[in-house]
Design a protein around this motif. Structure first.
Motif, short mmCIF file in Angstrom:
data_model
loop_
_atom_site.label_atom_id
_atom_site.label_comp_id
_atom_site.label_asym_id
_atom_site.label_seq_id
_atom_site.Cartn_x
_atom_site.Cartn_y
_atom_site.Cartn_z
N ASP A 12 4.28 -1.02 -4.78
CA ASP A 12 5.27 -1.96 -4.27
C ASP A 12 4.84 -3.37 -4.61
O ASP A 12 3.65 -3.68 -4.67
CB ASP A 12 5.39 -1.85 -2.75
N VAL A 13 5.82 -4.23 -4.82
CA VAL A 13 5.57 -5.66 -4.97
C VAL A 13 6.29 -6.30 -3.79
O VAL A 13 7.46 -6.67 -3.87
CB VAL A 13 6.10 -6.19 -6.32
N LEU A 14 5.60 -6.35 -2.68
CA LEU A 14 6.19 -6.81 -1.42
C LEU A 14 5.22 -7.72 -0.69
O LEU A 14 4.01 -7.52 -0.75
CB LEU A 14 6.51 -5.62 -0.51
N GLU A 15 5.78 -8.69 -0.02
CA GLU A 15 5.02 -9.54 0.90
C GLU A 15 6.03 -10.15 1.86
O GLU A 15 7.24 -10.16 1.57
CB GLU A 15 4.20 -10.60 0.16
N PRO A 16 5.57 -10.66 2.99
CA PRO A 16 6.51 -11.21 3.97
C PRO A 16 7.30 -12.40 3.41
O PRO A 16 6.79 -13.21 2.65
CB PRO A 16 5.60 -11.66 5.10
N LEU A 22 14.34 -6.01 -4.61
CA LEU A 22 15.15 -5.09 -5.40
C LEU A 22 14.58 -3.69 -5.25
O LEU A 22 13.38 -3.49 -5.44
CB LEU A 22 15.16 -5.52 -6.86
N CYS A 23 15.43 -2.74 -4.91
CA CYS A 23 15.00 -1.36 -4.68
C CYS A 23 15.73 -0.43 -5.63
O CYS A 23 16.97 -0.39 -5.63
CB CYS A 23 15.28 -0.96 -3.23
N GLY A 24 14.97 0.32 -6.40
CA GLY A 24 15.54 1.33 -7.29
C GLY A 24 15.35 2.72 -6.72
O GLY A 24 14.86 2.88 -5.61
N THR A 25 15.73 3.71 -7.48
CA THR A 25 15.53 5.09 -7.04
C THR A 25 14.11 5.54 -7.35
O THR A 25 13.36 5.88 -6.46
CB THR A 25 16.55 6.04 -7.70
N ALA A 26 13.73 5.51 -8.63
CA ALA A 26 12.40 5.93 -9.07
C ALA A 26 12.16 5.31 -10.44
O ALA A 26 13.11 5.05 -11.18
CB ALA A 26 12.30 7.44 -9.17
N LEU A 74 9.77 -5.87 -5.44
CA LEU A 74 10.26 -4.60 -5.99
C LEU A 74 9.73 -3.41 -5.19
O LEU A 74 8.58 -3.44 -4.73
CB LEU A 74 9.77 -4.42 -7.44
N THR A 75 10.55 -2.40 -5.10
CA THR A 75 10.13 -1.11 -4.55
C THR A 75 11.09 -0.05 -5.06
O THR A 75 12.07 -0.37 -5.74
CB THR A 75 10.07 -1.12 -3.01
N ASP A 76 10.80 1.20 -4.76
CA ASP A 76 11.65 2.33 -5.11
C ASP A 76 11.75 3.27 -3.91
O ASP A 76 10.84 3.32 -3.08
CB ASP A 76 11.06 3.13 -6.28
N LEU A 77 12.82 4.02 -3.84
CA LEU A 77 12.96 5.04 -2.80
C LEU A 77 12.05 6.23 -3.05
O LEU A 77 11.57 6.86 -2.11
CB LEU A 77 14.40 5.54 -2.73
N ALA A 78 11.82 6.56 -4.30
CA ALA A 78 10.95 7.69 -4.65
C ALA A 78 9.65 7.11 -5.21
O ALA A 78 9.56 6.81 -6.39
CB ALA A 78 11.63 8.60 -5.67
#
Length: 134
Positions: A12-16, A22-26, A74-78
């Protein structure tokens, strides 16, 4: 081995406080092999982020970890699978994990890069564009 025992295909590329996640499937097989989001040379993702004014210049896929510099994530569901949506196992999407991440990091906006991801995460059919669900 459970689906959560192995590491994610891409981190994941996440921070507060990001302005947009942006979220994709996989990740695609090419992205998984190259270890970078949207790494297929034919994918317009990075050029589109620039054209939309979200990035000051197009970035190579290999620079995906820099996105928080621009308020993006960025993140993904799978997280533990790669490939086309129709190749993913039925239990590939982890919606509760996505909800926990979004609650924890609290971006201003969560956008889905695919209609399949949006429908899976929101639990209903969706039209393209902004959703009433918050």
């Amino acid at each position: 081995m459970s689906k959560h025992a192995r590491p994610p295909v891409l981190p994941d590329v996440l921070e507060p406080g990001l302005r947009l996640v942006l979220c994709g499937t996989a990740p695609s097989r090419i992205s998984a092999a190259r270890g970078a989001y949207y790494a297929n040379p034919g994918n317009y993702f990075w050029r589109t982020l620039h054209a939309a004014g979200l990035l000051p210049q197009p970035l190579p896929a290999s620079a995906f970890r820099r996105l928080p510099e621009f308020g993006l994530g960025l993140t993904d569901l799978a997280k533990h699978h790669s490939g086309n949506d129709d190749q993913l196992p039925a239990d590939a999407f982890d919606v509760p994990a996505l909800r926990r991440k979004i609650t924890r990091h609290a971006p201003c906006v969560l956008a889905f890069t695919s209609k399949n991801a949006a429908q899976a995460a929101l639990g209903a059919r969706v039209a393209y564009g902004a959703q009433s669900v918050r």
